[in-house]
Scaffold this motif. Sequence first.
Motif, mmCIF file in Angstrom:
data_model
loop_
_atom_site.group_PDB
_atom_site.id
_atom_site.type_symbol
_atom_site.label_atom_id
_atom_site.label_comp_id
_atom_site.label_asym_id
_atom_site.label_seq_id
_atom_site.Cartn_x
_atom_site.Cartn_y
_atom_site.Cartn_z
ATOM 1 N N TYR A 67 44.449 32.072 42.468
ATOM 2 C CA TYR A 67 44.309 32.650 41.140
ATOM 3 C C TYR A 67 42.843 32.970 40.836
ATOM 4 C CZ TYR A 67 49.108 31.318 39.699
ATOM 5 O OH TYR A 67 50.460 31.194 39.577
ATOM 6 N N ILE A 68 41.943 32.051 41.196
ATOM 7 C CA ILE A 68 40.512 32.260 40.942
ATOM 8 C C ILE A 68 40.011 33.493 41.689
ATOM 9 C CG2 ILE A 68 38.198 31.302 41.375
ATOM 10 C CD1 ILE A 68 39.443 28.523 40.704
ATOM 11 N N VAL A 69 40.426 33.639 42.945
ATOM 12 C CA VAL A 69 40.020 34.817 43.718
ATOM 13 C C VAL A 69 40.540 36.083 43.044
ATOM 14 C CG1 VAL A 69 40.307 36.036 45.917
ATOM 15 C CG2 VAL A 69 39.780 33.596 45.919
ATOM 16 N N GLU A 70 41.778 36.064 42.599
ATOM 17 C CA GLU A 70 42.355 37.246 41.945
ATOM 18 C C GLU A 70 41.655 37.542 40.625
ATOM 19 O OE1 GLU A 70 44.798 40.523 42.050
ATOM 20 O OE2 GLU A 70 44.599 38.998 43.608
ATOM 21 N N ILE A 71 41.364 36.515 39.856
ATOM 22 C CA ILE A 71 40.663 36.710 38.579
ATOM 23 C C ILE A 71 39.255 37.238 38.820
ATOM 24 C CG2 ILE A 71 39.697 35.470 36.589
ATOM 25 C CD1 ILE A 71 42.297 33.717 36.722
ATOM 26 N N SER A 72 38.633 36.824 39.929
ATOM 27 C CA SER A 72 37.293 37.341 40.256
ATOM 28 C C SER A 72 37.338 38.856 40.471
ATOM 29 C CB SER A 72 36.720 36.636 41.486
ATOM 30 O OG SER A 72 37.292 37.118 42.687
ATOM 31 N N GLN A 73 38.464 39.363 40.908
ATOM 32 C CA GLN A 73 38.632 40.807 41.077
ATOM 33 C C GLN A 73 38.663 41.500 39.715
ATOM 34 O OE1 GLN A 73 42.144 41.371 43.451
ATOM 35 N NE2 GLN A 73 41.349 40.107 45.118
ATOM 36 N N PHE A 75 37.065 40.609 37.122
ATOM 37 C CA PHE A 75 35.696 40.641 36.614
ATOM 38 C C PHE A 75 34.719 41.337 37.556
ATOM 39 C CE2 PHE A 75 37.558 37.095 34.206
ATOM 40 C CZ PHE A 75 37.259 37.529 32.925
ATOM 41 N N ASN A 76 35.244 42.016 38.590
ATOM 42 C CA ASN A 76 34.417 42.792 39.518
ATOM 43 C C ASN A 76 33.318 41.952 40.179
ATOM 44 O OD1 ASN A 76 34.837 45.346 40.402
ATOM 45 N ND2 ASN A 76 33.990 46.342 38.593
ATOM 46 N N LEU A 77 33.685 40.778 40.661
ATOM 47 C CA LEU A 77 32.714 39.856 41.245
ATOM 48 C C LEU A 77 31.920 40.495 42.385
ATOM 49 C CD1 LEU A 77 31.502 37.002 41.340
ATOM 50 C CD2 LEU A 77 33.322 36.399 42.954
ATOM 51 N N LEU A 78 32.577 41.291 43.213
ATOM 52 C CA LEU A 78 31.872 41.915 44.334
ATOM 53 C C LEU A 78 30.703 42.772 43.853
ATOM 54 C CD1 LEU A 78 34.740 42.990 46.775
ATOM 55 C CD2 LEU A 78 33.179 41.069 46.985
ATOM 56 N N SER A 79 30.897 43.521 42.804
ATOM 57 C CA SER A 79 29.813 44.352 42.262
ATOM 58 C C SER A 79 28.685 43.489 41.704
ATOM 59 C CB SER A 79 30.334 45.271 41.165
ATOM 60 O OG SER A 79 31.218 46.211 41.710
ATOM 61 N N HIS A 80 29.047 42.421 41.013
ATOM 62 C CA HIS A 80 28.028 41.533 40.445
ATOM 63 C C HIS A 80 27.210 40.849 41.531
ATOM 64 C CE1 HIS A 80 29.294 42.119 36.335
ATOM 65 N NE2 HIS A 80 30.550 41.825 36.662
ATOM 66 N N ALA A 89 33.556 41.237 52.743
ATOM 67 C CA ALA A 89 33.718 40.677 51.399
ATOM 68 C C ALA A 89 34.929 41.300 50.698
ATOM 69 C CB ALA A 89 32.451 40.899 50.577
ATOM 70 N N GLY A 90 35.120 42.592 50.893
ATOM 71 C CA GLY A 90 36.267 43.269 50.298
ATOM 72 C C GLY A 90 37.588 42.762 50.826
ATOM 73 N N ILE A 91 37.633 42.472 52.126
ATOM 74 C CA ILE A 91 38.859 41.935 52.728
ATOM 75 C C ILE A 91 39.122 40.529 52.220
ATOM 76 C CG2 ILE A 91 39.879 41.112 54.892
ATOM 77 C CD1 ILE A 91 38.495 43.546 56.240
ATOM 78 N N LEU A 92 38.084 39.701 52.145
ATOM 79 C CA LEU A 92 38.247 38.308 51.735
ATOM 80 C C LEU A 92 38.528 38.161 50.241
ATOM 81 C CD1 LEU A 92 35.461 36.562 53.834
ATOM 82 C CD2 LEU A 92 37.928 36.529 54.246
ATOM 83 N N LEU A 93 37.831 38.910 49.422
ATOM 84 C CA LEU A 93 37.959 38.740 47.972
ATOM 85 C C LEU A 93 38.808 39.806 47.300
ATOM 86 C CD1 LEU A 93 34.339 37.629 46.993
ATOM 87 C CD2 LEU A 93 36.379 36.217 47.307
ATOM 88 N N GLY A 94 39.018 40.932 47.962
ATOM 89 C CA GLY A 94 39.802 42.001 47.365
ATOM 90 C C GLY A 94 38.987 42.820 46.380
ATOM 91 N N HIS A 95 39.585 43.902 45.905
ATOM 92 C CA HIS A 95 38.856 44.824 45.039
ATOM 93 C C HIS A 95 39.454 44.975 43.654
ATOM 94 C CE1 HIS A 95 36.077 46.265 48.091
ATOM 95 N NE2 HIS A 95 37.089 46.265 48.934
#
Length: 131
Positions: A67-73, A75-80, A89-95
């Motif tokens: 759930y935390i990984v999905e919620i990070s998506q 909030f655009n965590l990768l961009s931050h 990172a995109g494969i592991l955390l999603g977009h």
Amino acid sequence: MKLNRSYLILTLILFITEVFIGIYLHDRLIRPFGGDLLVVILIYCLIKSFLNTPWLKTAVGTLIFSYIVEISQYFNLLSHLGLQNSKVAGILLGHSFSWGDMLCYTIGISIVMIIELIYSQPNNLPKTKII
């Protein structure tokens, strides 16, 4: 910490299945939903491969992590983090956030819990005869 070969074998089978889905399947059902359902089972089996933790706590912890990984998506965590162009990172955390993914994670962990509950009952263990 003790290696559990059964969970390790399941982890490897699930990992190979996930890679197969990611590379070869480009449909609208199995890739987006089946992969998400299986990934929580894969994470659960990976943890149980190396740690002798209670199955219920491990299942709930895996679901919360997912759930935390999905919620990070959401909030655009990768961009931050400046990782929006990183393939790994995109494969592991999603977009992108999806309620459907959250549902798939929940169904996947529910499957784990049902199986663990069945196998944790002493009356459901295979009977062996000693001669």
